[in-house]
Write an enzyme that holds these catalytic residues in place. Structure first.
Site, PDB file in Angstrom:
ATOM      1  N   TYR A 133      35.658  40.160  41.329  1.00 30.93           N
ATOM      2  CA  TYR A 133      36.682  39.288  41.193  1.00 30.93           C
ATOM      3  C   TYR A 133      37.719  38.763  42.099  1.00 30.93           C
ATOM      4  O   TYR A 133      38.225  38.295  41.684  1.00 30.93           O
ATOM      5  CB  TYR A 133      37.677  40.556  41.105  1.00 30.93           C
ATOM      6  CG  TYR A 133      38.662  41.217  42.761  1.00 30.93           C
ATOM      7  CD1 TYR A 133      39.177  40.635  42.948  1.00 30.93           C
ATOM      8  CD2 TYR A 133      36.929  42.538  43.560  1.00 30.93           C
ATOM      9  CE1 TYR A 133      39.533  41.546  44.601  1.00 30.93           C
ATOM     10  CE2 TYR A 133      37.417  42.625  44.781  1.00 30.93           C
ATOM     11  CZ  TYR A 133      38.197  42.200  45.115  1.00 30.93           C
ATOM     12  OH  TYR A 133      38.241  42.935  46.555  1.00 30.93           O
ATOM     13  N   ALA A 138      33.411  44.805  69.907  1.00 28.57           N
ATOM     14  CA  ALA A 138      33.193  45.484  70.920  1.00 28.57           C
ATOM     15  C   ALA A 138      31.984  45.886  70.495  1.00 28.57           C
ATOM     16  O   ALA A 138      31.662  45.614  69.294  1.00 28.57           O
ATOM     17  CB  ALA A 138      34.155  46.663  70.546  1.00 28.57           C
ATOM     18  N   HIS A 144      62.814  49.016  26.239  1.00 26.81           N
ATOM     19  CA  HIS A 144      62.762  47.690  25.102  1.00 26.81           C
ATOM     20  C   HIS A 144      63.817  46.626  25.730  1.00 26.81           C
ATOM     21  O   HIS A 144      65.125  46.846  25.632  1.00 26.81           O
ATOM     22  CB  HIS A 144      63.601  48.504  23.965  1.00 26.81           C
ATOM     23  CG  HIS A 144      62.769  47.158  23.282  1.00 26.81           C
ATOM     24  ND1 HIS A 144      62.090  47.215  22.308  1.00 26.81           N
ATOM     25  CD2 HIS A 144      63.964  46.165  22.440  1.00 26.81           C
ATOM     26  CE1 HIS A 144      61.635  45.895  21.545  1.00 26.81           C
ATOM     27  NE2 HIS A 144      63.155  45.719  20.946  1.00 26.81           N
ATOM     28  N   CYS A 156      43.926  39.900  50.491  1.00 25.32           N
ATOM     29  CA  CYS A 156      44.788  40.832  49.484  1.00 25.32           C
ATOM     30  C   CYS A 156      46.259  39.590  49.470  1.00 25.32           C
ATOM     31  O   CYS A 156      46.770  38.717  48.283  1.00 25.32           O
ATOM     32  CB  CYS A 156      45.516  41.830  49.342  1.00 25.32           C
ATOM     33  SG  CYS A 156      43.863  43.213  50.335  1.00 25.32           S
ATOM     34  N   SER A 189      42.870  47.396  57.732  1.00 26.29           N
ATOM     35  CA  SER A 189      43.159  48.732  57.070  1.00 26.29           C
ATOM     36  C   SER A 189      43.537  49.580  57.652  1.00 26.29           C
ATOM     37  O   SER A 189      44.125  50.371  58.155  1.00 26.29           O
ATOM     38  CB  SER A 189      43.392  48.278  55.555  1.00 26.29           C
ATOM     39  OG  SER A 189      43.385  46.572  54.887  1.00 26.29           O
ATOM     40  N   LYS A 192      45.585  35.649  49.780  1.00 25.71           N
ATOM     41  CA  LYS A 192      45.329  35.534  47.928  1.00 25.71           C
ATOM     42  C   LYS A 192      46.442  35.250  46.984  1.00 25.71           C
ATOM     43  O   LYS A 192      46.552  34.568  46.115  1.00 25.71           O
ATOM     44  CB  LYS A 192      44.196  36.223  47.598  1.00 25.71           C
ATOM     45  CG  LYS A 192      43.455  36.432  46.239  1.00 25.71           C
ATOM     46  CD  LYS A 192      42.586  37.455  45.729  1.00 25.71           C
ATOM     47  CE  LYS A 192      44.032  38.792  45.689  1.00 25.71           C
ATOM     48  NZ  LYS A 192      43.324  39.837  45.549  1.00 25.71           N
ATOM     49  N   THR A 248      41.981  47.513  49.906  1.00 26.20           N
ATOM     50  CA  THR A 248      42.644  47.806  51.580  1.00 26.20           C
ATOM     51  C   THR A 248      43.051  49.904  51.034  1.00 26.20           C
ATOM     52  O   THR A 248      42.864  50.528  52.122  1.00 26.20           O
ATOM     53  CB  THR A 248      44.221  47.017  51.183  1.00 26.20           C
ATOM     54  OG1 THR A 248      42.824  45.942  51.998  1.00 26.20           O
ATOM     55  CG2 THR A 248      45.210  47.422  52.051  1.00 26.20           C
TER      56      THR A 248
HETATM   57  P1  FAD Z   1      38.672  44.691  57.322  1.00 28.10           P
HETATM   58  O1  FAD Z   1      40.258  44.710  56.301  1.00 28.10           O
HETATM   59  O2  FAD Z   1      38.171  43.639  56.927  1.00 28.10           O
HETATM   60  O3  FAD Z   1      39.387  45.000  59.165  1.00 28.10           O
HETATM   61  C1  FAD Z   1      38.380  44.677  60.157  1.00 28.10           C
HETATM   62  C2  FAD Z   1      38.897  44.255  61.518  1.00 28.10           C
HETATM   63  O4  FAD Z   1      37.578  45.247  61.633  1.00 28.10           O
HETATM   64  C3  FAD Z   1      38.396  42.654  61.067  1.00 28.10           C
HETATM   65  O5  FAD Z   1      39.537  42.297  61.586  1.00 28.10           O
HETATM   66  C4  FAD Z   1      37.281  41.783  61.931  1.00 28.10           C
HETATM   67  O6  FAD Z   1      37.699  41.240  62.689  1.00 28.10           O
HETATM   68  C5  FAD Z   1      37.238  43.334  63.151  1.00 28.10           C
HETATM   69  N1  FAD Z   1      35.708  43.546  63.518  1.00 28.10           N
HETATM   70  C6  FAD Z   1      34.584  43.467  63.170  1.00 28.10           C
HETATM   71  N2  FAD Z   1      33.961  43.536  63.752  1.00 28.10           N
HETATM   72  C7  FAD Z   1      34.349  43.716  65.199  1.00 28.10           C
HETATM   73  C8  FAD Z   1      33.950  43.892  66.322  1.00 28.10           C
HETATM   74  N3  FAD Z   1      32.438  44.482  66.367  1.00 28.10           N
HETATM   75  N4  FAD Z   1      34.925  44.362  67.850  1.00 28.10           N
HETATM   76  C9  FAD Z   1      36.164  43.948  67.224  1.00 28.10           C
HETATM   77  N5  FAD Z   1      36.587  43.831  65.661  1.00 28.10           N
HETATM   78  C10 FAD Z   1      35.498  44.055  65.066  1.00 28.10           C
HETATM   79  N6  FAD Z   1      41.475  44.592  48.463  1.00 28.10           N
HETATM   80  C11 FAD Z   1      42.697  45.088  47.825  1.00 28.10           C
HETATM   81  O7  FAD Z   1      43.400  45.822  47.314  1.00 28.10           O
HETATM   82  N7  FAD Z   1      43.346  44.340  47.079  1.00 28.10           N
HETATM   83  C12 FAD Z   1      42.814  42.534  47.299  1.00 28.10           C
HETATM   84  O8  FAD Z   1      43.742  42.302  46.032  1.00 28.10           O
HETATM   85  C13 FAD Z   1      42.310  42.622  47.490  1.00 28.10           C
HETATM   86  N8  FAD Z   1      42.166  41.146  47.500  1.00 28.10           N
HETATM   87  C14 FAD Z   1      40.773  40.150  48.683  1.00 28.10           C
HETATM   88  C15 FAD Z   1      41.011  39.118  48.273  1.00 28.10           C
HETATM   89  C16 FAD Z   1      39.794  38.760  49.138  1.00 28.10           C
HETATM   90  C17 FAD Z   1      39.797  37.101  49.323  1.00 28.10           C
HETATM   91  C18 FAD Z   1      38.400  39.589  49.830  1.00 28.10           C
HETATM   92  C19 FAD Z   1      37.907  38.754  50.970  1.00 28.10           C
HETATM   93  C20 FAD Z   1      39.217  41.105  50.469  1.00 28.10           C
HETATM   94  C21 FAD Z   1      40.478  41.494  49.067  1.00 28.10           C
HETATM   95  N9  FAD Z   1      40.915  42.813  49.186  1.00 28.10           N
HETATM   96  C22 FAD Z   1      41.757  43.027  48.570  1.00 28.10           C
HETATM   97  C23 FAD Z   1      39.913  43.764  50.413  1.00 28.10           C
HETATM   98  C24 FAD Z   1      40.440  44.299  51.359  1.00 28.10           C
HETATM   99  O9  FAD Z   1      40.682  43.002  52.546  1.00 28.10           O
HETATM  100  C25 FAD Z   1      39.334  45.352  51.545  1.00 28.10           C
HETATM  101  O10 FAD Z   1      38.756  45.757  51.341  1.00 28.10           O
HETATM  102  C26 FAD Z   1      40.041  45.607  53.437  1.00 28.10           C
HETATM  103  O11 FAD Z   1      40.136  44.923  54.756  1.00 28.10           O
HETATM  104  C27 FAD Z   1      39.364  46.359  53.962  1.00 28.10           C
HETATM  105  O12 FAD Z   1      39.461  47.321  55.392  1.00 28.10           O
HETATM  106  P2  FAD Z   1      39.290  47.803  56.172  1.00 28.10           P
HETATM  107  O13 FAD Z   1      39.459  47.729  57.404  1.00 28.10           O
HETATM  108  O14 FAD Z   1      37.490  48.658  56.230  1.00 28.10           O
HETATM  109  O15 FAD Z   1      38.871  46.301  56.961  1.00 28.10           O
END
Ligand code: FAD
Length: 459
Positions: A176, A113, A434, A47, A14, A50, A309
């Site tokens: 959650y 990476a 309503h 998300c 995200s 799920k 997200t």
């Molecule tokens: P991520 O989306 O985790 O992306 C990180 C990416 O980096 C991954 O694709 C990974 O493969 C890649 N990566 C990691 N290390 C490396 C590397 N060294 N080299 C290359 N690639 C790498 N949030 C909500 O707002 N609403 C919800 O309903 C919700 N439900 C959720 C349900 C579940 C079961 C889970 C586990 C999470 C949920 N979340 C929800 C949380 C949400 O998914 C995260 O907050 C969000 O995805 C975070 O985004 P991000 O960009 O930080 O990381």
């Protein structure tokens, strides 16, 4: 010769995708590296899948009340069909993410990476990229407790790919994700038990939400065991024998750990280049997502700020605005609306009653509980709850908490007046729609009670 970029983003989830796209649109030469699948946790194993499971799990409720509206339903459920359709949709979304990145002129790499210097990133293919700036957006990972047999348990990652739907499941956790999966599995007919080492689910949420959901889980047949944790797992035929902290044992078809997530910084090479991490392993950043190494930034779950997200997306956008559009931008963390897609659903924004009472001398609490209209023709007794908390002196809305159908959708819109410092008078000014449940929020007459200096009293 290694290729040179203005920005190399590690992680195609995200936060990373939003930052990469916007930075490229502002004119930066951007590369992004993803080791698993573009879309990241939210799209691939968070998300989105799920919520699809949540929809699947709710049909049972509809079938339950359908006869009271004159319908006769003879329904059955097929897990493989749900999995296949879910996977097809996730694949579609993954393609969209890649296309959008490509369309914005971002160079996509696949592989793991690692950071080898303040301006260098090495890919698992051996290729090295030069970067004026590096953005770490590697997200978080679920973890299993350090107990014997932990590998016999699953996390949310595997829960999306179970070959067969278990007949019984034990979920450990009280956050959650734990309660969402408890209601998903229970809704699909799985005999579900939830164990949690503390004394109540959803720590930090308003107490009425916690109590209300706890009651609803009981009513839906989910067994809750507090003060428990799993101390060991062993194979037992096709199932898993669980030894609990209380010297008890029981066997389940599946055991799921939903005990939290760690920022995914392990093995990234950050410590070696001097990036400061906190005790939890999260990257320490300033208000503009800059780490202790000036050329390295971080957004999303890996920073341990708010693991959601929309927050990761906002942080990614704020980074691009700040660094590549000359517009320093921060993220408003004080007012994050959020939903729990349990059954019933939770929507919440602002302060819980406990926090509001601790911060303000006098607060007014408006609460209503009633059976959702959808259930009134049947004998379903489950109630929904809407709660508005205001500051007595100014009438300013401090928190809104909803438990029941549509709570997530409602709370998104309530976040708008909350962000504008809306008051009870502003809520009153709106004409009700309503018959809806949401109209209760604009028709509260007088407070249910007042809390002054921490003491509950009559208004
Ligand atoms: P991520 O989306 O985790 O992306 C990180 C990416 O980096 C991954 O694709 C990974 O493969 C890649 N990566 C990691 N290390 C490396 C590397 N060294 N080299 C290359 N690639 C790498 N949030 C909500 O707002 N609403 C919800 O309903 C919700 N439900 C959720 C349900 C579940 C079961 C889970 C586990 C999470 C949920 N979340 C929800 C949380 C949400 O998914 C995260 O907050 C969000 O995805 C975070 O985004 P991000 O960009 O930080 O990381």
């Amino acid at each position: 010769m290694s290729e040179k970029f203005d920005l190399v983003v590690i992680g195609g989830g995200s936060g990373g995708v939003r930052a990469a796209r916007m930075s490229a649109q502002y004119g930066a030469k951007v590369a992004i590296v993803e080791e698993y699948r573009y879309g990241g946790t939210c799209v691939i194993r968070g998300c989105v899948p799920k919520k699809l499971f949540v929809y699947a799990s709710r049909f049972g409720d509809t079938f339950d009340v359908a006869p009271s509206f004159g319908w006769t339903v003879d329904a059955s459920f097929d897990w493989p069909t749900l999995l296949a359709n879910k996977d097809r949709e996730i694949g579609r979304l993954e393609n969209i993410y890649e296309t959008l990145l490509d369309g914005a002129g971002v160079t996509l790499f696949r592989g793991r990476a690692t950071v080898t210097g303040p301006n260098t990133v090495k890919l698992s293919s051996g290729e090295e990229l030069q970067a004026e700036r590096i953005l770490i957006a590697t997200g978080g990972v679920p973890f299993k407790p350090d107990i014997e047999g932990a590998d016999l348990g699953i996390t949310s990652n595997e829960a999306f790919h179970l070959e067969t739907l278990p007949k019984t499941i034990l979920i450990e956790g009280g956050g959650y994700i734990a309660v969402e999966f408890a209601t998903i599995f229970a809704g699909l007919g799985v005999d579900t038990t939830l164990v949690y080492r503390r004394d109540k689910i959803l720590r930090g949420f308003d107490h009425d939400l916690r109590d209300g959901l706890e009651d609803a889980l009981h009513e839906r047949g989910v067994r809750l065991r507090y003060g428990y944790h799993i101390s060991r797992l062993d194979k037992d035929g096709e199932g898993v024998r669980v030894s609990f902290s209380h010297d008890e044992q029981a066997t389940f078809d599946a055991v799921m750990f939903a005990t939290g997530r760690h920022p995914y910084t392990k093995g990234l090479g950050l410590e070696a280049v001097g990036v400061q991490l906190n005790q939890a392993g999260a990257i320490v950043v300033d208000d503009y997502s800059q780490s202790s190494v000036p050329s390295i930034y971080a957004v999303g779950d890996v920073t341990g700020r708010a693991a959601l997200t929309p927050v990761a997306i906002r942080e990614g956008a704020a980074f691009a605005q700040t660094v590549y559009n000359n517009t320093p931008t921060t993220v408003p963390y004080h007012l994050i609306p959020t939903a729990v897609f349990s059954e019933p659903e939770i929507g919440t924004v602002g302060l819980s009653e406990e926090d509001a009472a601790a911060r303000y001398r006098s607060i007014d609490v408006y609460v209503t509980r009633f059976r959702p209209m959808m259930n009134t023709l049947s004998d379903r007794q489950e109630k929904m709850m809407l709660k508005l908390i205001t500051e007595t002196d100014t009438g300013r809305a401090l928190g809104v908490h909803i438990l029941g159908p549509g709570a997530g959708e409602m709370i998104q819109l309530v976040a708008i007046p909350m962000g504008m410092n809306g008051t009870k008078a502003d809520f009153d000014h709106a004409i009700a729609v309503h018959p809806t449940a949401a109209e209760e929020l604009v028709t509260f007459k007088s407070p249910s009670y007042r809390v002054v200096d921490g003491e509950k009293c009559n208004p």
